[in-house]
Design an enzyme around this catalytic site. Sequence first.
Site, mmCIF file in Angstrom:
data_model
loop_
_atom_site.group_PDB
_atom_site.id
_atom_site.type_symbol
_atom_site.label_atom_id
_atom_site.label_comp_id
_atom_site.label_asym_id
_atom_site.label_seq_id
_atom_site.Cartn_x
_atom_site.Cartn_y
_atom_site.Cartn_z
ATOM 1 N N ASN A 5 37.175 37.482 42.463
ATOM 2 C CA ASN A 5 35.933 37.625 43.222
ATOM 3 C C ASN A 5 35.132 38.868 42.864
ATOM 4 O O ASN A 5 34.305 39.341 43.639
ATOM 5 C CB ASN A 5 36.193 37.519 44.729
ATOM 6 C CG ASN A 5 37.117 38.601 45.244
ATOM 7 O OD1 ASN A 5 37.544 39.483 44.490
ATOM 8 N ND2 ASN A 5 37.423 38.556 46.523
ATOM 9 N N GLU A 53 39.632 55.611 50.104
ATOM 10 C CA GLU A 53 39.670 54.961 48.787
ATOM 11 C C GLU A 53 38.940 55.798 47.739
ATOM 12 O O GLU A 53 39.378 55.858 46.582
ATOM 13 C CB GLU A 53 39.063 53.563 48.887
ATOM 14 C CG GLU A 53 39.889 52.632 49.777
ATOM 15 C CD GLU A 53 39.202 51.302 50.039
ATOM 16 O OE1 GLU A 53 38.073 51.087 49.543
ATOM 17 O OE2 GLU A 53 39.792 50.462 50.742
ATOM 18 N N HIS A 62 35.148 44.807 44.647
ATOM 19 C CA HIS A 62 35.746 45.368 45.862
ATOM 20 C C HIS A 62 34.746 46.332 46.481
ATOM 21 O O HIS A 62 34.065 47.060 45.770
ATOM 22 C CB HIS A 62 37.029 46.150 45.532
ATOM 23 C CG HIS A 62 37.504 47.008 46.667
ATOM 24 N ND1 HIS A 62 38.300 46.522 47.672
ATOM 25 C CD2 HIS A 62 37.238 48.310 46.991
ATOM 26 C CE1 HIS A 62 38.520 47.501 48.569
ATOM 27 N NE2 HIS A 62 37.892 48.588 48.166
ATOM 28 N N TYR A 121 45.631 48.978 47.944
ATOM 29 C CA TYR A 121 45.774 47.774 48.751
ATOM 30 C C TYR A 121 46.940 47.909 49.728
ATOM 31 O O TYR A 121 47.670 46.936 49.973
ATOM 32 C CB TYR A 121 45.968 46.556 47.852
ATOM 33 C CG TYR A 121 44.685 46.053 47.210
ATOM 34 C CD1 TYR A 121 43.585 45.673 47.986
ATOM 35 C CD2 TYR A 121 44.565 45.936 45.824
ATOM 36 C CE1 TYR A 121 42.413 45.202 47.408
ATOM 37 C CE2 TYR A 121 43.396 45.460 45.234
ATOM 38 C CZ TYR A 121 42.325 45.090 46.026
ATOM 39 O OH TYR A 121 41.170 44.616 45.456
ATOM 40 N N LYS A 142 35.975 44.584 39.450
ATOM 41 C CA LYS A 142 37.359 44.245 39.133
ATOM 42 C C LYS A 142 37.484 43.789 37.675
ATOM 43 O O LYS A 142 36.487 43.534 37.000
ATOM 44 C CB LYS A 142 37.837 43.155 40.104
ATOM 45 C CG LYS A 142 37.883 43.615 41.575
ATOM 46 C CD LYS A 142 38.377 42.477 42.473
ATOM 47 C CE LYS A 142 38.427 42.905 43.935
ATOM 48 N NZ LYS A 142 38.892 41.782 44.810
#
Length: 151
Positions: free
Chosen positions: A114, A128, A117, A51, A11
């Site tokens: 975080n 995805e 992904h 998402y 990310k």
Amino acid sequence: MATERTLVLVKPDGVQRGLVGAVLARLEQRGLKLIGLKLLRMDDALARRHYAEHVDKPFFPGLRDFITSGPLVAAVFEGANAVQLTRNAMGATHPLDAAPGSIRGDFGVDLGRNVIHGSDSPASGERESALFFAPEELLDWTRDTERWIYE
Ligand code: IDP
Ligand code: MG
């Protein structure tokens, strides 16, 4: 054993902090096979598709702003049980709950930062991967170390 694909994103926080190599190295060293890799910036439309399960949640606007804020690295890893292996390597969603030794447990402190992904199921991995990569961008190649990774 069924071969799976998982979409991994380093990310924007991971890219900004110079963690791309460290994050990808863990999955590569584990024995997962890299079949796709790119640097890109997500736009709002891609964020909503990626998402989709979260678009109506209260945290989505913040997540969208963060995930579109700068470049990220998208990778597809392939292998038997690639989804679960990657989820285990990532650690729990909140870095506070992520075990030391996991990526989030070693590199993160905050839920909204975080670092990584990874797809949550083989079906998500396929869905995805197709959002981020054209079919010809996912390479079918023979890894010469395969027999030293799988019995
Ligand atoms: P996952 O990334 O471990 O699969 P998900 O529940 O699918 O976790 O959530 C997707 C991402 O949305 C998380 O990685 C995190 O960045 C963010 N997120 C999830 N829940 C919250 C929240 O309650 N507040 C802020 N961000 C959240
Ligand atoms: Mg998820």
